[in-house]
Design a protein around this motif. Sequence first.
Motif, PDB file in Angstrom:
ATOM      1  N   GLN A   6     -46.068 -11.765  64.351  1.00  7.09           N
ATOM      2  CA  GLN A   6     -45.300 -10.487  63.168  1.00  7.09           C
ATOM      3  C   GLN A   6     -44.094 -10.601  63.524  1.00  7.09           C
ATOM      4  N   ARG A   7     -43.307 -10.916  64.414  1.00  5.21           N
ATOM      5  CA  ARG A   7     -41.909 -11.001  64.461  1.00  5.21           C
ATOM      6  C   ARG A   7     -41.076 -11.677  63.554  1.00  5.21           C
ATOM      7  N   LYS A   8     -40.364 -11.084  62.790  1.00  8.90           N
ATOM      8  CA  LYS A   8     -39.737 -11.411  61.747  1.00  8.90           C
ATOM      9  C   LYS A   8     -37.964 -11.720  62.217  1.00  8.90           C
ATOM     10  N   ILE A   9     -37.643 -13.026  62.297  1.00 10.56           N
ATOM     11  CA  ILE A   9     -36.334 -13.341  63.018  1.00 10.56           C
ATOM     12  C   ILE A   9     -35.448 -14.202  61.846  1.00 10.56           C
ATOM     13  N   ILE A  10     -34.339 -13.794  61.663  1.00  8.83           N
ATOM     14  CA  ILE A  10     -33.366 -14.630  60.752  1.00  8.83           C
ATOM     15  C   ILE A  10     -32.272 -15.106  61.675  1.00  8.83           C
ATOM     16  N   HIS A  11     -31.716 -16.426  61.355  1.00  8.29           N
ATOM     17  CA  HIS A  11     -30.749 -16.969  61.946  1.00  8.29           C
ATOM     18  C   HIS A  11     -29.699 -17.245  60.907  1.00  8.29           C
ATOM     19  N   PRO A 121     -40.105  -5.539  53.715  1.00 10.13           N
ATOM     20  CA  PRO A 121     -40.929  -5.967  54.349  1.00 10.13           C
ATOM     21  C   PRO A 121     -40.845  -7.777  54.597  1.00 10.13           C
ATOM     22  N   SER A 122     -40.035  -8.280  53.662  1.00 13.59           N
ATOM     23  CA  SER A 122     -39.559  -9.531  53.728  1.00 13.59           C
ATOM     24  C   SER A 122     -38.286 -10.000  54.038  1.00 13.59           C
ATOM     25  N   ALA A 123     -38.561 -10.925  55.321  1.00 20.40           N
ATOM     26  CA  ALA A 123     -37.280 -11.300  55.754  1.00 20.40           C
ATOM     27  C   ALA A 123     -36.609 -12.384  55.111  1.00 20.40           C
ATOM     28  N   THR A 124     -37.368 -13.094  54.226  1.00 22.20           N
ATOM     29  CA  THR A 124     -36.879 -13.926  53.141  1.00 22.20           C
ATOM     30  C   THR A 124     -36.014 -13.408  52.326  1.00 22.20           C
ATOM     31  N   LEU A 125     -36.033 -12.426  51.746  1.00 18.66           N
ATOM     32  CA  LEU A 125     -35.468 -11.765  50.693  1.00 18.66           C
ATOM     33  C   LEU A 125     -34.165 -11.030  51.531  1.00 18.66           C
ATOM     34  N   ILE A 126     -34.471 -10.323  52.525  1.00 13.42           N
ATOM     35  CA  ILE A 126     -33.155  -9.970  53.095  1.00 13.42           C
ATOM     36  C   ILE A 126     -32.303 -10.783  53.637  1.00 13.42           C
ATOM     37  N   ALA A 127     -32.669 -12.155  53.998  1.00 19.34           N
ATOM     38  CA  ALA A 127     -31.805 -13.165  54.018  1.00 19.34           C
ATOM     39  C   ALA A 127     -31.008 -13.544  53.163  1.00 19.34           C
ATOM     40  N   GLN A 128     -31.577 -13.603  51.881  1.00 17.54           N
ATOM     41  CA  GLN A 128     -31.233 -13.848  50.534  1.00 17.54           C
ATOM     42  C   GLN A 128     -30.096 -12.853  50.178  1.00 17.54           C
ATOM     43  N   GLU A 129     -30.354 -11.515  50.427  1.00 15.31           N
ATOM     44  CA  GLU A 129     -29.125 -10.496  50.178  1.00 15.31           C
ATOM     45  C   GLU A 129     -28.290 -10.645  51.211  1.00 15.31           C
ATOM     46  N   ILE A 130     -28.421 -10.827  52.455  1.00 13.63           N
ATOM     47  CA  ILE A 130     -27.360 -10.859  53.399  1.00 13.63           C
ATOM     48  C   ILE A 130     -26.312 -11.949  52.899  1.00 13.63           C
ATOM     49  N   ARG A 131     -27.052 -13.200  52.539  1.00  9.84           N
ATOM     50  CA  ARG A 131     -26.246 -14.415  52.391  1.00  9.84           C
ATOM     51  C   ARG A 131     -25.276 -13.765  51.048  1.00  9.84           C
ATOM     52  N   LYS A 132     -25.931 -13.279  49.978  1.00 10.71           N
ATOM     53  CA  LYS A 132     -25.393 -13.091  48.962  1.00 10.71           C
ATOM     54  C   LYS A 132     -24.134 -11.949  49.163  1.00 10.71           C
ATOM     55  N   ARG A 133     -24.425 -10.918  50.118  1.00 15.51           N
ATOM     56  CA  ARG A 133     -23.363  -9.878  50.423  1.00 15.51           C
ATOM     57  C   ARG A 133     -22.129 -10.788  51.051  1.00 15.51           C
ATOM     58  N   ILE A 134     -22.320 -11.662  51.941  1.00 16.47           N
ATOM     59  CA  ILE A 134     -21.456 -12.556  52.715  1.00 16.47           C
ATOM     60  C   ILE A 134     -20.519 -13.019  51.728  1.00 16.47           C
ATOM     61  N   PHE A 135     -21.120 -13.700  50.633  1.00 12.37           N
ATOM     62  CA  PHE A 135     -20.342 -14.421  49.597  1.00 12.37           C
ATOM     63  C   PHE A 135     -19.379 -13.409  48.694  1.00 12.37           C
ATOM     64  N   ASP A 136     -20.070 -12.432  48.268  1.00 15.54           N
ATOM     65  CA  ASP A 136     -19.363 -11.352  47.353  1.00 15.54           C
ATOM     66  C   ASP A 136     -18.330 -10.555  48.191  1.00 15.54           C
ATOM     67  N   SER A 143     -25.786 -20.168  55.514  1.00  8.82           N
ATOM     68  CA  SER A 143     -27.270 -20.660  55.473  1.00  8.82           C
ATOM     69  C   SER A 143     -28.132 -19.956  56.346  1.00  8.82           C
ATOM     70  N   ALA A 144     -29.414 -19.764  56.094  1.00  4.05           N
ATOM     71  CA  ALA A 144     -30.313 -19.029  56.968  1.00  4.05           C
ATOM     72  C   ALA A 144     -31.544 -19.783  57.167  1.00  4.05           C
ATOM     73  N   GLY A 145     -32.207 -19.379  58.412  1.00  6.88           N
ATOM     74  CA  GLY A 145     -33.236 -19.816  58.843  1.00  6.88           C
ATOM     75  C   GLY A 145     -34.201 -18.461  59.100  1.00  6.88           C
ATOM     76  N   ILE A 146     -35.581 -18.468  58.607  1.00  8.44           N
ATOM     77  CA  ILE A 146     -36.386 -17.397  58.773  1.00  8.44           C
ATOM     78  C   ILE A 146     -37.692 -18.058  59.218  1.00  8.44           C
ATOM     79  N   SER A 147     -38.141 -17.356  60.473  1.00 11.20           N
ATOM     80  CA  SER A 147     -39.483 -17.741  61.197  1.00 11.20           C
ATOM     81  C   SER A 147     -39.905 -16.501  62.031  1.00 11.20           C
ATOM     82  N   SER A 148     -40.886 -16.711  62.734  1.00 14.21           N
ATOM     83  CA  SER A 148     -41.250 -15.530  63.591  1.00 14.21           C
ATOM     84  C   SER A 148     -40.813 -15.790  65.103  1.00 14.21           C
ATOM     85  N   ASN A 149     -40.293 -16.800  65.338  1.00 17.81           N
ATOM     86  CA  ASN A 149     -39.224 -16.860  66.660  1.00 17.81           C
ATOM     87  C   ASN A 149     -38.074 -17.693  66.486  1.00 17.81           C
ATOM     88  N   LYS A 150     -36.910 -17.260  67.358  1.00 13.78           N
ATOM     89  CA  LYS A 150     -35.501 -17.647  67.268  1.00 13.78           C
ATOM     90  C   LYS A 150     -35.506 -19.253  67.284  1.00 13.78           C
TER      91      LYS A 150
END
Length: 359
Positions: A6-11, A121-136, A143-150
Amino acid sequence: MSDNPQRKIIHIDMDAFYASVEQMDNPDLKGKPLAVGGNEVRGVVSAASYEARKFGVRSAMSGAQAKRNCPDLIFVPPRFDRYREISKKIQKIFHEYTDLVEPLSLDEAYLDVTQNKKGNPSATLIAQEIRKRIFDEVGLTASAGISSNKFVAKIASDYNKPNGQKTINPEEIEDFLEALDIKKFYGIGKVTTEKMYQHGIFTGKDLKRKTSEYLEEHFGKSGAQYYKIVRGIHNSEVKPNRTTKSVAAEHTFDTNLTSEIFMAERLERIATELERRLQKHKISGKTITLKIKYSDFTQQTRSKTLPYFVSDKGIIFETVKELLYQERMKDSVRLLGISLANLNTEIKKTVVVQLRFEF
């Protein structure tokens, strides 16, 4: 399989961070092979642009070798104050999504977004949003990796670099790791990779065939960890406050040193800087280590543990001199460093000072 699906981790990992900052600040460098740090005569490359990487230029490579690989390579001195400034802006973006941010360095961090400030609820969408904000907002790609563990998130962030991301869902983890080349497993370096090849372990699937007993017998304590991670078991939490394990100061010299007398002079300066940083953060420790890197890039460490905590330059320097004269140098020396471990305190993260008097 992971006990915490259930854990949602973004690197998040910035793309060629130091080099990208230099290219952003100086448009004339865009699209050109660039090395941060070192020069064509001496020094070591701290970072390389993707244009330089195509020629085999890598971090930790000597400047001379990098220039041989890429004759058109441009060297620029590092500007760590600028990199820290940019890193703070990126960290600020992270904290708008979660307080569970664990920085690994200026250019990468873990984020636990299981419960996040955006209610997404979507870690994938959060990662996309963060990457877009960093660029803008910053002007750089990540780049980002998303999974349930580090562990898996870290591997996934490298999968679609640069400027990409990959999500490994909990039910996909074991198949993903089985198909992965063993050298791409985070934490398995060149030496261990070669050893695994000798044992017929070339992929995650090969690793998974080995029993825990076999791995521990041939790889020591790490064997038990390898047994778990290839099965997706890695329950380490994202820790915003990382424990300091060591404080270090080191310096790479423009000219190799051959005399212990000259080395002692340099070490006294390094000890002075180390004392300043220790006292600034009210840190002391018991284990003093002398780091020596020779002209052939081989490295040696010599350590001594005292029965009491120290932060005083005088005691540190006297101990380091004792370690210096403990045995003769096997070659000329290009780098010296002093570190203090077995510490008495905890702060946010490991403190490392890279001295660059003659850069």
